[in-house]
Scaffold this motif. Structure first.
Motif, PDB file in Angstrom:
ATOM      1  N   ALA A 390       0.829  -1.209   0.000  1.00  0.00           N
ATOM      2  CA  ALA A 390       0.000   0.000   0.000  1.00  0.00           C
ATOM      3  C   ALA A 390       0.862   1.258   0.000  1.00  0.00           C
ATOM      4  CB  ALA A 390      -0.938  -0.006   1.193  1.00  0.00           C
ATOM      5  N   THR A 391       1.962   1.225   0.724  1.00  0.00           N
ATOM      6  CA  THR A 391       2.857   2.385   0.712  1.00  0.00           C
ATOM      7  C   THR A 391       3.415   2.608  -0.679  1.00  0.00           C
ATOM      8  OG1 THR A 391       3.437   2.005   3.040  1.00  0.00           O
ATOM      9  CG2 THR A 391       4.916   3.395   1.747  1.00  0.00           C
ATOM     10  N   ALA A 392       3.778   1.527  -1.356  1.00  0.00           N
ATOM     11  CA  ALA A 392       4.281   1.657  -2.724  1.00  0.00           C
ATOM     12  C   ALA A 392       3.199   2.164  -3.671  1.00  0.00           C
ATOM     13  CB  ALA A 392       4.817   0.310  -3.212  1.00  0.00           C
ATOM     14  N   ALA A 393       1.952   1.744  -3.430  1.00  0.00           N
ATOM     15  CA  ALA A 393       0.862   2.123  -4.334  1.00  0.00           C
ATOM     16  C   ALA A 393       0.365   3.538  -4.100  1.00  0.00           C
ATOM     17  CB  ALA A 393      -0.304   1.146  -4.173  1.00  0.00           C
ATOM     18  N   GLY A 394       0.355   4.010  -2.847  1.00  0.00           N
ATOM     19  CA  GLY A 394      -0.270   5.302  -2.581  1.00  0.00           C
ATOM     20  C   GLY A 394       0.329   6.094  -1.447  1.00  0.00           C
ATOM     21  N   ALA A 447     -10.850  -5.317  -1.774  1.00  0.00           N
ATOM     22  CA  ALA A 447     -10.171  -5.941  -0.626  1.00  0.00           C
ATOM     23  C   ALA A 447     -10.057  -7.445  -0.822  1.00  0.00           C
ATOM     24  CB  ALA A 447     -10.921  -5.626   0.666  1.00  0.00           C
ATOM     25  N   PHE A 448     -11.138  -8.068  -1.274  1.00  0.00           N
ATOM     26  CA  PHE A 448     -11.111  -9.515  -1.477  1.00  0.00           C
ATOM     27  C   PHE A 448     -10.246  -9.862  -2.692  1.00  0.00           C
ATOM     28  CE2 PHE A 448     -15.495  -8.512   0.167  1.00  0.00           C
ATOM     29  CZ  PHE A 448     -15.181  -8.746   1.481  1.00  0.00           C
ATOM     30  N   LEU A 449     -10.304  -9.029  -3.720  1.00  0.00           N
ATOM     31  CA  LEU A 449      -9.523  -9.285  -4.919  1.00  0.00           C
ATOM     32  C   LEU A 449      -8.030  -9.229  -4.613  1.00  0.00           C
ATOM     33  CD1 LEU A 449     -10.264  -9.833  -7.886  1.00  0.00           C
ATOM     34  CD2 LEU A 449      -9.959  -7.396  -8.325  1.00  0.00           C
ATOM     35  N   TYR A 450      -7.627  -8.297  -3.760  1.00  0.00           N
ATOM     36  CA  TYR A 450      -6.219  -8.183  -3.402  1.00  0.00           C
ATOM     37  C   TYR A 450      -5.775  -9.312  -2.473  1.00  0.00           C
ATOM     38  CZ  TYR A 450      -2.080  -6.627  -0.880  1.00  0.00           C
ATOM     39  OH  TYR A 450      -0.834  -6.582  -0.286  1.00  0.00           O
ATOM     40  N   THR A 451      -6.565  -9.608  -1.445  1.00  0.00           N
ATOM     41  CA  THR A 451      -6.111 -10.576  -0.440  1.00  0.00           C
ATOM     42  C   THR A 451      -6.379 -12.016  -0.836  1.00  0.00           C
ATOM     43  OG1 THR A 451      -8.214 -10.351   0.752  1.00  0.00           O
ATOM     44  CG2 THR A 451      -6.377  -8.960   1.472  1.00  0.00           C
ATOM     45  N   ASP A 452      -7.537 -12.273  -1.479  1.00  0.00           N
ATOM     46  CA  ASP A 452      -7.964 -13.658  -1.681  1.00  0.00           C
ATOM     47  C   ASP A 452      -9.051 -13.723  -2.755  1.00  0.00           C
ATOM     48  OD1 ASP A 452      -8.579 -16.337  -1.498  1.00  0.00           O
ATOM     49  OD2 ASP A 452      -9.156 -16.301   0.614  1.00  0.00           O
ATOM     50  N   PRO A 453      -8.690 -13.772  -4.041  1.00  0.00           N
ATOM     51  CA  PRO A 453      -9.717 -13.806  -5.092  1.00  0.00           C
ATOM     52  C   PRO A 453     -10.712 -14.946  -4.942  1.00  0.00           C
ATOM     53  CG  PRO A 453      -7.560 -13.354  -6.036  1.00  0.00           C
ATOM     54  CD  PRO A 453      -7.330 -13.708  -4.594  1.00  0.00           C
ATOM     55  N   GLU A 454     -10.290 -16.061  -4.360  1.00  0.00           N
ATOM     56  CA  GLU A 454     -11.229 -17.168  -4.190  1.00  0.00           C
ATOM     57  C   GLU A 454     -12.337 -16.816  -3.201  1.00  0.00           C
ATOM     58  OE1 GLU A 454     -11.525 -20.130  -5.877  1.00  0.00           O
ATOM     59  OE2 GLU A 454     -10.097 -19.082  -7.172  1.00  0.00           O
ATOM     60  N   TYR A 455     -12.051 -15.931  -2.265  1.00  0.00           N
ATOM     61  CA  TYR A 455     -13.101 -15.485  -1.343  1.00  0.00           C
ATOM     62  C   TYR A 455     -14.148 -14.677  -2.102  1.00  0.00           C
ATOM     63  CZ  TYR A 455     -14.968 -14.402   3.293  1.00  0.00           C
ATOM     64  OH  TYR A 455     -15.766 -14.330   4.423  1.00  0.00           O
ATOM     65  N   LEU A 456     -13.708 -13.888  -3.068  1.00  0.00           N
ATOM     66  CA  LEU A 456     -14.668 -13.172  -3.913  1.00  0.00           C
ATOM     67  C   LEU A 456     -15.545 -14.164  -4.657  1.00  0.00           C
ATOM     68  CD1 LEU A 456     -15.778 -10.614  -5.260  1.00  0.00           C
ATOM     69  CD2 LEU A 456     -13.892 -10.757  -6.901  1.00  0.00           C
ATOM     70  N   ARG A 457     -14.967 -15.236  -5.145  1.00  0.00           N
ATOM     71  CA  ARG A 457     -15.778 -16.267  -5.820  1.00  0.00           C
ATOM     72  C   ARG A 457     -16.844 -16.838  -4.892  1.00  0.00           C
ATOM     73  NH1 ARG A 457     -15.981 -21.674  -5.858  1.00  0.00           N
ATOM     74  NH2 ARG A 457     -14.074 -21.882  -4.617  1.00  0.00           N
ATOM     75  N   TRP A 681     -11.801   4.473  -5.403  1.00  0.00           N
ATOM     76  CA  TRP A 681     -11.927   3.935  -6.762  1.00  0.00           C
ATOM     77  C   TRP A 681     -11.467   4.981  -7.775  1.00  0.00           C
ATOM     78  CZ3 TRP A 681     -15.773  -0.080  -8.749  1.00  0.00           C
ATOM     79  CH2 TRP A 681     -15.916  -1.133  -7.832  1.00  0.00           C
ATOM     80  N   THR A 682     -11.859   6.227  -7.540  1.00  0.00           N
ATOM     81  CA  THR A 682     -11.448   7.308  -8.437  1.00  0.00           C
ATOM     82  C   THR A 682      -9.943   7.511  -8.384  1.00  0.00           C
ATOM     83  OG1 THR A 682     -13.593   8.379  -8.065  1.00  0.00           O
ATOM     84  CG2 THR A 682     -11.861   9.712  -9.050  1.00  0.00           C
ATOM     85  N   ALA A 683      -9.377   7.452  -7.189  1.00  0.00           N
ATOM     86  CA  ALA A 683      -7.927   7.586  -7.040  1.00  0.00           C
ATOM     87  C   ALA A 683      -7.193   6.477  -7.783  1.00  0.00           C
ATOM     88  CB  ALA A 683      -7.553   7.579  -5.557  1.00  0.00           C
ATOM     89  N   ALA A 684      -7.756   5.270  -7.779  1.00  0.00           N
ATOM     90  CA  ALA A 684      -7.128   4.161  -8.495  1.00  0.00           C
ATOM     91  C   ALA A 684      -7.222   4.362 -10.001  1.00  0.00           C
ATOM     92  CB  ALA A 684      -7.792   2.846  -8.093  1.00  0.00           C
ATOM     93  N   TRP A 685      -8.397   4.785 -10.459  1.00  0.00           N
ATOM     94  CA  TRP A 685      -8.578   5.032 -11.890  1.00  0.00           C
ATOM     95  C   TRP A 685      -7.611   6.108 -12.381  1.00  0.00           C
ATOM     96  CZ3 TRP A 685     -12.443   9.030 -13.875  1.00  0.00           C
ATOM     97  CH2 TRP A 685     -12.438   9.074 -15.277  1.00  0.00           C
ATOM     98  N   LEU A 686      -7.427   7.164 -11.589  1.00  0.00           N
ATOM     99  CA  LEU A 686      -6.612   8.307 -11.988  1.00  0.00           C
ATOM    100  C   LEU A 686      -5.215   8.263 -11.369  1.00  0.00           C
ATOM    101  CD1 LEU A 686      -9.346  11.089 -11.777  1.00  0.00           C
ATOM    102  CD2 LEU A 686      -8.538   9.857 -13.809  1.00  0.00           C
ATOM    103  N   ARG A 687      -4.730   7.064 -11.033  1.00  0.00           N
ATOM    104  CA  ARG A 687      -3.400   6.938 -10.450  1.00  0.00           C
ATOM    105  C   ARG A 687      -2.390   7.596 -11.398  1.00  0.00           C
ATOM    106  NH1 ARG A 687      -4.718   2.918 -13.490  1.00  0.00           N
ATOM    107  NH2 ARG A 687      -3.234   1.523 -14.498  1.00  0.00           N
ATOM    108  N   LEU A 738      -6.490   0.814  -5.233  1.00  0.00           N
ATOM    109  CA  LEU A 738      -5.152   1.014  -5.794  1.00  0.00           C
ATOM    110  C   LEU A 738      -4.302  -0.237  -5.661  1.00  0.00           C
ATOM    111  CD1 LEU A 738      -6.021   4.107  -4.783  1.00  0.00           C
ATOM    112  CD2 LEU A 738      -3.638   4.542  -5.395  1.00  0.00           C
ATOM    113  N   LEU A 739      -4.417  -0.912  -4.526  1.00  0.00           N
ATOM    114  CA  LEU A 739      -3.647  -2.138  -4.331  1.00  0.00           C
ATOM    115  C   LEU A 739      -4.044  -3.214  -5.335  1.00  0.00           C
ATOM    116  CD1 LEU A 739      -3.230  -2.855  -0.510  1.00  0.00           C
ATOM    117  CD2 LEU A 739      -1.471  -2.460  -2.217  1.00  0.00           C
ATOM    118  N   SER A 740      -5.320  -3.286  -5.651  1.00  0.00           N
ATOM    119  CA  SER A 740      -5.796  -4.356  -6.532  1.00  0.00           C
ATOM    120  C   SER A 740      -5.252  -4.213  -7.949  1.00  0.00           C
ATOM    121  CB  SER A 740      -7.325  -4.361  -6.561  1.00  0.00           C
ATOM    122  OG  SER A 740      -7.837  -3.230  -7.256  1.00  0.00           O
ATOM    123  N   LEU A 741      -4.818  -3.027  -8.318  1.00  0.00           N
ATOM    124  CA  LEU A 741      -4.290  -2.828  -9.667  1.00  0.00           C
ATOM    125  C   LEU A 741      -2.896  -3.411  -9.831  1.00  0.00           C
ATOM    126  CD1 LEU A 741      -5.382   0.855 -10.384  1.00  0.00           C
ATOM    127  CD2 LEU A 741      -6.492  -1.247 -11.142  1.00  0.00           C
ATOM    128  N   GLY A 742      -2.225  -3.653  -8.712  1.00  0.00           N
ATOM    129  CA  GLY A 742      -0.836  -4.085  -8.790  1.00  0.00           C
ATOM    130  C   GLY A 742      -0.638  -5.578  -8.740  1.00  0.00           C
TER     131      GLY A 742
END
Length: 743
Positions: A390-394, A447-457, A681-687, A738-742
């Protein structure tokens, strides 16, 4: 608790303790004007700033000098002063917070603001020091309190450092998040550990007293409860436990009272060690006995069942740690809320997933304690990974927001078993209380996509099963699986809060996001299994998304809207997402068709949405001179579709720079409020654009400055930093955008 020790204790008074926002539905917010009190606005409060308003402002550094009156230095907050401190946050019904900067003198509360009392008293060389809660102990006044030096917040724990009487105590509340481990993630339990050591080179006799009240068991303190004490054998090489448990005497299965489960058992356990004693009884009896006798009686009141507010039964442990020197001595406890069944789905009760691994809560509690050391190691690694990424991302403020958000995001969900398969359900906490609301899961997705995509499923599975097999009658996606958690009763009559473009697009976007993170075989299996319903929704969007009619959408507190530019963008990106689904399923023809349609629509969208000035995009096609946060640009970036031209993204970012208030950017010009999840979400889109960092900084400033001591709200005023509505909702998982983009 005694009547004199509880701020609101009369039967039926619980709703009054919740505060206005906890009970306001999303639709109820339509009546709000958005007006703010200008006097509440002020300079952003940052870490390290020692202010005159000690009680309301974030505190200074640990090494700050005493103030003019010679008081101890203000405690440090690393990396953020949270609006409320997460203590035990593991499920929709195990969600206890500290609504203050320091734990002494304040009662912990359920997320609604209703007291869930927890008391902590240290006895050091015969002197009593309060360090947790606000008890009134007859004949034993508590004029001394341990001095808080710091509060460290990570993604999984809250760590208070306290000092007094020559002793330092580290009080740690750990609510594990266990990516990739369904067995451990399914445990609705949380750790509490107190570690003490001498800091003045002298030996000190130390004892620690803890209790919790019957308020943890039900939303109405007039409810009768039953209790028990038992010895639980250790698991493997783990410690044996003393467990104190209590439950409503007449449980109402699958029902709630004041958002609290009206069935289930509160489990309060301590790892056995020399000097441990316990007692169950009236607060005015148990607390004085511990302080007078230096131990508890290992006894339980026989007068049960009795009401929670009838002589306030408390469940207490006393640890006599003996002589404490520089080597640490530790007391380890856990608290949990177990219930069976967990939820119902279309009338069928579903057990909690933990029952697939343990035959009883006693076995689970024993495992939980035996696993404590390993759990600390795993969660520490997760905390460090999130902080680093997260520090690296934002930057460090973004990392602080992620630390504040993770437990809240996961704490709105729980794992169940359906026909032997794991599913996950989500509660729409503090707004409508629906089951697995699609447009609440959607903002939480990062949050789920970054930590555990299977949890999103696992969250998506029941949302897909219902329209495929459960009787949902409409061509577009449902809004939720049931009007009131924990009953996923569906809406087979079609009577629900329809959001046709919104929910259909959300399902396609979340599915595509999962598919991009799954391995090829799993992605193909999932896409193929659900292809029919996903294509049905995609075709609905092809017919309706370019220029949406007068529809409701996720920001329903702003009202229905026609020709919404942001909703159209969501639908168009979702059509592109269907191309991702088709590719995963091996349907190249469909993939080409949906991607081509999305590109064509995106080009038309730019023309329709462009304001006449022309330097930004409109709120709605037919509303020149307006604008809104186009947070639905984020899934375009997430999926790499490239539908929104870079020039348009830059134009929007430049415009947003002209709309910044003290604590953020409004959703649109109709109100001064915003939503923190959509800002991220906007901050991630406009990173990469300067506005991205401003959105992060102002959301951080809001969290540190807001006077509302509640679990992190996602709807707040950008001028005053006041809560506008909602609290404790899992949508704060959107902070991980922002984290999920990386990954």
């Amino acid at each position: 608790m005694s009547e004199s020790s509880t701020p609101s204790t009369a039967p039926g008074a619980e709703d009054e303790t919740r505060g206005d926002a906890a009970g306001v539905s999303r639709r109820g917010l339509l009546a709000r004007s958005g007006a703010v009190g200008l006097g509440a606005a002020g300079a952003a409060l940052l870490p390290g700033a020692v202010t005159a308003a000690r009680a309301a402002a974030p505190a200074g550094t640990a090494g700050a000098s005493p103030d003019a009156a010679g008081a101890p230095p203000l405690p440090a907050f690393d990396p953020i002063r949270p609006p409320a401190v997460p203590l035990a946050v593991r499920s929709p019904y195990l969600s206890t917070w500290m609504p203050a900067d320091v734990p002494s003198g304040h009662w912990p509360t359920f997320w609604t603001g209703r007291v869930t009392a927890m008391t902590g008293i240290a006895v050091i060389d015969g002197v009593n020091y309060l360090f947790l809660g606000a008890p009134n102990v007859p004949d034993h006044p508590l004029p001394r309190g341990l001095v808080q030096r710091s509060l460290q917040l990570t993604a999984t724990r809250s760590v208070f450092t306290l000092e007094g009487g020559g002793v330092r105590m580290t009080l740690t509340f750990l609510s594990p998040v266990e990516p990739g481990d369904l067995r451990r993630q399914s445990m609705p339990m949380s750790y509490l550990t107190a570690e003490v050591r001498s800091i003045d080179d002298a030996a000190h006799h130390v004892a620690l007293y803890f209790d919790i009240s019957g308020e943890w068991a039900h939303g109405n303190s007039g409810t009768k409860i039953r209790w028990a004490q038992e010895q639980v054998a250790g698991a493997g090489s783990g410690p044996s436990l003393t467990s104190l448990s209590f439950t409503p005497d007449s449980p109402q299965v699958l029902q709630e009272n004041a958002d609290t489960a009206s069935w289930g058992t509160v489990v309060w356990s301590a790892a056995n060690q020399p000097g441990l004693t316990w007692q169950i009884g009236a607060d005015t009896v148990v607390r004085p006995a511990a302080l007078a006798d230096g131990r508890l009686g290992d006894t339980s009141d026989s007068g049960q069942p009795r009401a929670i507010n009838d002589r306030w039964p408390v469940f207490a442990f006393h640890f006599d740690l003996g002589s404490v020197t520089g080597a640490p001595r530790t007391a380890e406890l856990s608290v949990g809320h177990v219930r069976e069944p967990a939820v119902s789905y279309l009338g069928a009760p579903l057990p909690p997933l933990w029952r697939s691994y343990w035959s009883s809560w006693q076995d689970m509690a024993a495992f939980f304690h035996a696993d404590a050391g390993a759990a600390r190691g795993r969660t520490d690694a997760l905390d460090r990974r999130i902080q680093k990424d997260a520090t690296a991302a934002g930057g460090p403020k973004y990392a602080a927001l992620c630390a504040l958000a993770l437990r809240q995001a996961y704490g709105g969900t729980e794992l169940v078993s359906r026909d032997g398969k794991p599913w996950a359900f989500l509660k729409e906490i503090s707004s409508d209380g629906n089951v697995s609301t699609i447009d609440v899961t959607y903002p939480a997705m990062p949050a789920f996509l970054y930590t555990d995509p299977e949890y999103l499923r696992l969250l998506l599975e029941p949302m897909l099963d219902y329209p495929e097999n459960g009787g949902w009658p409409k061509e577009f996606a449902e809004h939720d699986l049931g009007s009131s958690y924990p009953n996923a009763a569906g809406h087979n009559d079609g009577n629900e809060e329809d959001m046709p473009v919104e929910e259909s697009a959300n399902m396609l976007l979340m599915t595509a996001a999962y598919l991009t993170r799954a391995d090829a075989a799993a992605a193909k299996e999932f896409a193929t299994a659900h292809y029919t319903i996903l294509r049905q929704w995609a075709d609905y969007l092809v017919a309706n998304a370019l220029d949406p009619g007068y529809q409701n959408q996720t920001d329903d507190f702003t009202g229905f809207i026609a020709h919404s530019a942001n909703l159209a963008l969501k639908g168009i990106v979702a059509i592109g997402a269907m191309g991702v689904v088709a590719t995963a399923a091996g349907n190249a023809t469909d993939a080409t068709r949906y991607r081509a349609t999305a590109r064509d629509y995106a080009a038309q969208w730019v023309g329709k949405a462009q304001d006449t000035t022309p330097d930004h995009l409109k709120l709605a096609y037919d509303q020149p001179g307006t604008w809104s946060l186009k947070y639905n640009g984020y899934p375009d970036a997430l999926l790499g579709l490239g539908l929104v031209p870079a020039s348009v993204a830059k134009e929007e970012g430049d415009w947003y720079l002209t709309q910044v208030n003290q604590f953020g950017i409004p959703l649109d010009p109709r109100h001064s409020y915003t939503k923190g999840d959509w800002e991220m979400w906007t901050a991630a889109w406009l990173r990469g654009h300067p506005v991205s960092r401003i959105l992060i900084d102002t959301l951080y400033d809001f969290a540190t400055a807001t006077p509302n001591r509640i679990p992190f709200t996602d709807l707040y005023d950008t001028v005053s930093a006041n809560q506008t509505g909602f609290q404790a909702r899992p949508v704060v998982g959107g902070i991980f955008a922002l984290l999920s983009l990386g990954r």
